[in-house]
Design an enzyme around this catalytic site. Structure first.
Site, PDB file in Angstrom:
ATOM      1  N   PRO A   1       0.813  -1.224   0.000  1.00 51.20           N
ATOM      2  CG  PRO A   1      -0.873  -1.600   1.553  1.00 51.20           C
ATOM      3  CD  PRO A   1       0.428  -2.159   1.062  1.00 51.20           C
ATOM      4  CG  HIS A   2      -0.360   4.209   1.370  1.00 51.04           C
ATOM      5  ND1 HIS A   2      -1.473   4.844   0.868  1.00 51.04           N
ATOM      6  CD2 HIS A   2      -0.765   3.546   2.472  1.00 51.04           C
ATOM      7  CE1 HIS A   2      -2.507   4.586   1.651  1.00 51.04           C
ATOM      8  NE2 HIS A   2      -2.109   3.791   2.618  1.00 51.04           N
ATOM      9  NE  ARG A   3       2.447   4.814  -6.959  1.00 52.34           N
ATOM     10  CZ  ARG A   3       2.357   3.957  -7.961  1.00 52.34           C
ATOM     11  NH1 ARG A   3       3.256   3.017  -8.125  1.00 52.34           N
ATOM     12  NH2 ARG A   3       1.363   4.034  -8.830  1.00 52.34           N
ATOM     13  CG  LEU A   4       4.884   2.894   2.058  1.00 49.40           C
ATOM     14  CD1 LEU A   4       4.588   2.945   3.561  1.00 49.40           C
ATOM     15  CD2 LEU A   4       5.923   3.952   1.716  1.00 49.40           C
ATOM     16  CG  HIS A   5       6.099  -0.781  -4.168  1.00 51.05           C
ATOM     17  ND1 HIS A   5       4.742  -0.950  -4.028  1.00 51.05           N
ATOM     18  CD2 HIS A   5       6.260   0.206  -5.082  1.00 51.05           C
ATOM     19  CE1 HIS A   5       4.113  -0.109  -4.832  1.00 51.05           C
ATOM     20  NE2 HIS A   5       5.015   0.612  -5.473  1.00 51.05           N
TER      21      HIS A   5
END
Ligand SMILES: Cc1cc2nc3c(=O)[nH]c(=O)nc-3n(C[C@H](O)[C@H](O)[C@H](O)COP(=O)(O)O)c2cc1C
Length: 205
Positions: free
Chosen positions: A182-186
């Site tokens: 989520p939220h590009r906290l890959h």
């Protein structure tokens, strides 16, 4: 932020790949085994194209492998002959995951290529036997005529495997798993094969 579990724990990278591949086979509508194959000339000029992953696992070669089939006289074949290293990339869009695999390449044993070629659809066998892959073609009709000629010789499609149509096994030295969070906290985990086997570490996304 709350502490969270790693989505990609340290484990055996072949087992992890097999688990992700099984999910891709169940979830991807089209060609879950499609992967980009990057090769380069000895002068380090890169090129990339899609191929199909046909076999993989720790049982292939001394350190395990990933196998694709192609025409060894193609552009990629010439690059592989001159510089037998490659990078593979699988991207499963609906799963929001990618896997990057890098290492040296070797041609598969002849009996393995024979067995895979014989398992292909007759039309695919005729089509690849008739193709001078990557070489200029004056008109599509020329290629279709060649296919028709071969079909006349081999009505059941049982054309022998051309010696230049073969498989390559990539022996992985690095395998990186990437998963969307989520939220590009890959999340990324890179496995590197050393003398004592595989180690892994997380990388910043
Ligand atoms: C989804 C997909 C899968 C493909 N699978 C293969 C394959 O397994 N083997 C192959 O030789 N070409 C395959 N191709 C065609 C290659 O991308 C490429 O056009 C061809 O191999 C010639 O590449 P080259 O001129 O760089 O050697 C595939 C193409 C796509 C789009």
């Amino acid at each position: 932020m709350q502490p969270e579990q790693d989505a990609i724990p340290h484990s055996d990278p072949f087992a992890l790949f097999a688990a992700w591949f099984a999910e891709a086979r169940a979830g991807e509508p089209n060609d879950p085994n499609a992967m980009a194959l990057a090769t380069a000339t000895p002068e380090a000029l890169p090129s990339v194209r899609m191929v199909l992953l046909k076999e993989f696992g720790p049982h292939l070669g001394e350190h395990g492998g990933f196998v694709f089939y192609t025409n060894a006289e193609s552009r990629k074949g010439a690059e592989i002959r001159a510089n037998p290293r490659a990078a593979l990339l699988l991207h499963w869009k609906s799963l929001e995951r990618q896997v990057r695999i890098e290492g040296p390449l070797e041609e598969v044993p002849r009996d393995m290529a024979d067995a895979y070629f014989a398992s292909r659809h007759p039309d695919s066998r005729l089509g690849s036997a008739a193709s001078d892959q990557s070489r200029p073609l004056d008109a599509r009709a020329t290629y279709l005529d060649r296919v028709a000629e071969l079909r006349a010789h081999y009505p059941d499609g049982a054309v022998p495997r051309p010696p230049h149509w073969t498989g390559f096994r990539l022996t992985p030295e690095r395998i990186e798993f990437w998963i969307s969070r989520p939220h590009r906290l890959h999340e990324r985990r890179l496995f590197v094969r050393g003398d004592d086997g595989w180690t892994s570490e997380l990388l910043y996304p």
